[in-house]
Design a protein around this motif. Sequence first.
Motif, PDB file in Angstrom:
ATOM      1  N   TRP A 181       0.827  -1.210   0.000  1.00  0.00           N
ATOM      2  CA  TRP A 181       0.000   0.000   0.000  1.00  0.00           C
ATOM      3  C   TRP A 181       0.862   1.261   0.000  1.00  0.00           C
ATOM      4  CZ3 TRP A 181      -2.736  -2.441   4.744  1.00  0.00           C
ATOM      5  CH2 TRP A 181      -3.636  -3.430   4.312  1.00  0.00           C
ATOM      6  N   PRO A 182       0.491   2.268  -0.807  1.00  0.00           N
ATOM      7  CA  PRO A 182       1.231   3.536  -0.780  1.00  0.00           C
ATOM      8  C   PRO A 182       1.134   4.221   0.578  1.00  0.00           C
ATOM      9  CG  PRO A 182      -0.190   3.377  -2.718  1.00  0.00           C
ATOM     10  CD  PRO A 182      -0.557   2.251  -1.830  1.00  0.00           C
ATOM     11  N   GLN A 183      -0.071   4.128   1.181  1.00  0.00           N
ATOM     12  CA  GLN A 183      -0.268   4.730   2.493  1.00  0.00           C
ATOM     13  C   GLN A 183      -1.040   3.756   3.381  1.00  0.00           C
ATOM     14  OE1 GLN A 183      -2.208   8.530   1.895  1.00  0.00           O
ATOM     15  NE2 GLN A 183      -0.264   9.576   1.611  1.00  0.00           N
ATOM     16  N   TRP A 184      -0.677   3.715   4.637  1.00  0.00           N
ATOM     17  CA  TRP A 184      -1.327   2.806   5.564  1.00  0.00           C
ATOM     18  C   TRP A 184      -1.250   3.387   6.973  1.00  0.00           C
ATOM     19  CZ3 TRP A 184       2.245   1.505   9.218  1.00  0.00           C
ATOM     20  CH2 TRP A 184       3.587   1.591   8.845  1.00  0.00           C
ATOM     21  N   VAL A 185      -2.031   2.801   7.860  1.00  0.00           N
ATOM     22  CA  VAL A 185      -1.974   3.198   9.269  1.00  0.00           C
ATOM     23  C   VAL A 185      -2.049   1.926  10.119  1.00  0.00           C
ATOM     24  CG1 VAL A 185      -4.478   3.557   9.384  1.00  0.00           C
ATOM     25  CG2 VAL A 185      -3.008   4.624  11.103  1.00  0.00           C
ATOM     26  N   ALA A 186      -1.216   1.848  11.125  1.00  0.00           N
ATOM     27  CA  ALA A 186      -1.183   0.687  12.017  1.00  0.00           C
ATOM     28  C   ALA A 186      -1.736   1.092  13.384  1.00  0.00           C
ATOM     29  CB  ALA A 186       0.239   0.164  12.164  1.00  0.00           C
ATOM     30  N   SER A 187      -2.489   0.194  13.962  1.00  0.00           N
ATOM     31  CA  SER A 187      -3.043   0.399  15.301  1.00  0.00           C
ATOM     32  C   SER A 187      -2.446  -0.661  16.221  1.00  0.00           C
ATOM     33  CB  SER A 187      -4.575   0.289  15.271  1.00  0.00           C
ATOM     34  OG  SER A 187      -5.112   0.424  16.571  1.00  0.00           O
ATOM     35  N   LEU A 188      -1.630  -0.226  17.173  1.00  0.00           N
ATOM     36  CA  LEU A 188      -0.932  -1.122  18.080  1.00  0.00           C
ATOM     37  C   LEU A 188      -1.577  -1.017  19.472  1.00  0.00           C
ATOM     38  CD1 LEU A 188       1.532  -3.036  18.370  1.00  0.00           C
ATOM     39  CD2 LEU A 188       2.858  -1.036  19.069  1.00  0.00           C
ATOM     40  N   THR A 189      -2.066  -2.138  19.963  1.00  0.00           N
ATOM     41  CA  THR A 189      -2.765  -2.164  21.256  1.00  0.00           C
ATOM     42  C   THR A 189      -2.093  -3.165  22.182  1.00  0.00           C
ATOM     43  OG1 THR A 189      -4.851  -1.660  20.162  1.00  0.00           O
ATOM     44  CG2 THR A 189      -4.990  -2.508  22.393  1.00  0.00           C
ATOM     45  N   GLY A 190      -2.035  -2.838  23.458  1.00  0.00           N
ATOM     46  CA  GLY A 190      -1.449  -3.764  24.417  1.00  0.00           C
ATOM     47  C   GLY A 190      -1.658  -3.308  25.844  1.00  0.00           C
ATOM     48  N   LYS A 191      -1.237  -4.154  26.764  1.00  0.00           N
ATOM     49  CA  LYS A 191      -1.350  -3.864  28.190  1.00  0.00           C
ATOM     50  C   LYS A 191      -0.275  -2.861  28.584  1.00  0.00           C
ATOM     51  CE  LYS A 191      -1.185  -6.183  32.692  1.00  0.00           C
ATOM     52  NZ  LYS A 191      -0.968  -7.484  33.387  1.00  0.00           N
ATOM     53  N   LEU A 192      -0.680  -1.870  29.345  1.00  0.00           N
ATOM     54  CA  LEU A 192       0.262  -0.845  29.778  1.00  0.00           C
ATOM     55  C   LEU A 192       1.230  -1.442  30.787  1.00  0.00           C
ATOM     56  CD1 LEU A 192       0.890   2.155  29.383  1.00  0.00           C
ATOM     57  CD2 LEU A 192      -0.548   2.634  31.359  1.00  0.00           C
ATOM     58  N   GLY A 193       2.511  -1.472  30.421  1.00  0.00           N
ATOM     59  CA  GLY A 193       3.504  -2.071  31.293  1.00  0.00           C
ATOM     60  C   GLY A 193       4.241  -1.026  32.103  1.00  0.00           C
ATOM     61  N   THR A 194       5.546  -1.207  32.246  1.00  0.00           N
ATOM     62  CA  THR A 194       6.347  -0.296  33.062  1.00  0.00           C
ATOM     63  C   THR A 194       6.427   1.071  32.405  1.00  0.00           C
ATOM     64  OG1 THR A 194       8.341  -1.106  31.953  1.00  0.00           O
ATOM     65  CG2 THR A 194       7.731  -2.138  34.046  1.00  0.00           C
ATOM     66  N   ARG A 195       6.572   2.067  33.244  1.00  0.00           N
ATOM     67  CA  ARG A 195       6.692   3.444  32.762  1.00  0.00           C
ATOM     68  C   ARG A 195       7.863   4.108  33.472  1.00  0.00           C
ATOM     69  NH1 ARG A 195       2.921   7.540  30.695  1.00  0.00           N
ATOM     70  NH2 ARG A 195       3.786   9.583  31.139  1.00  0.00           N
ATOM     71  N   VAL A 196       8.716   4.747  32.703  1.00  0.00           N
ATOM     72  CA  VAL A 196       9.883   5.423  33.261  1.00  0.00           C
ATOM     73  C   VAL A 196       9.701   6.918  33.047  1.00  0.00           C
ATOM     74  CG1 VAL A 196      12.382   5.663  33.158  1.00  0.00           C
ATOM     75  CG2 VAL A 196      11.325   3.444  32.713  1.00  0.00           C
ATOM     76  N   GLY A 197       9.929   7.680  34.075  1.00  0.00           N
ATOM     77  CA  GLY A 197       9.788   9.126  33.952  1.00  0.00           C
ATOM     78  C   GLY A 197      10.543   9.813  35.059  1.00  0.00           C
ATOM     79  N   ALA A 198      10.051  10.933  35.494  1.00  0.00           N
ATOM     80  CA  ALA A 198      10.598  11.701  36.609  1.00  0.00           C
ATOM     81  C   ALA A 198      12.017  12.180  36.317  1.00  0.00           C
ATOM     82  CB  ALA A 198      10.554  10.907  37.909  1.00  0.00           C
TER      83      ALA A 198
END
Length: 219
Positions: A181-198
């Motif tokens: 396809w010349p143009q496409w869009v992907a939808s990625l879904t999953g369980k929210l795992g670890t998050r790094v911030g601060a």
Amino acid sequence: MPETKASERKKSRPPLLDLADLYPACFDWKKPQPLKIGLFDDLVEVGHDPQQVRHTLSVYCSRVRYLKSLRPDTPRVDLQGQPAGSVTAEASEHAKARLEKRWNPPAKTTAPVPELPIDAPLTEDNIVPGRLELTVKFSEIPKPMPVKSGMKIGIQTESALVVATLPPKAWKKLEKAKADWPQWVASLTGKLGTRVGADGPDVVVLENPAIQVFEKKTN
């Protein structure tokens, strides 16, 4: 004779799971132990129907014997009967309040509706188990980093970098979309795992990702 709404609701309820037979170290109808917070998710993850789990736990945890077991600092148990946290003083007080309400139901009066607070803290009775999932959309195939379990990719969003490891079949979907396809869009879904911030940039790890790819139509 027409059925009442109560009888209709009773018929629509799923059958109870025999949890005491399946997990005897955790469930005992005669001598119940406080259950681990989040046990609903554990039962669903091992394959039990969510509606059956919810109905069975509701019946099990609303019984007088179970409410009496919620004494402060009493260990909570997981499916294998292993300690998994303990009963807080707040949870114990809430159980006592439920017991007192059952034994001494309030008399029906025409008292005025009390003024509700602007905000109030939640208790265990206000909280139900759930699962937080995240969906990310993107239209450009990233350069992957091969790892043992698949292809590790990153998607930079306006608020955080989302990192996921795609199984080989999922990665092939992206490669096929790019080729077909010349143009496409992907939808990625999953369980929210670890998050790094601060102390650094926000990075969100997406666990058990599933992907769908669609052709983007142009006018």
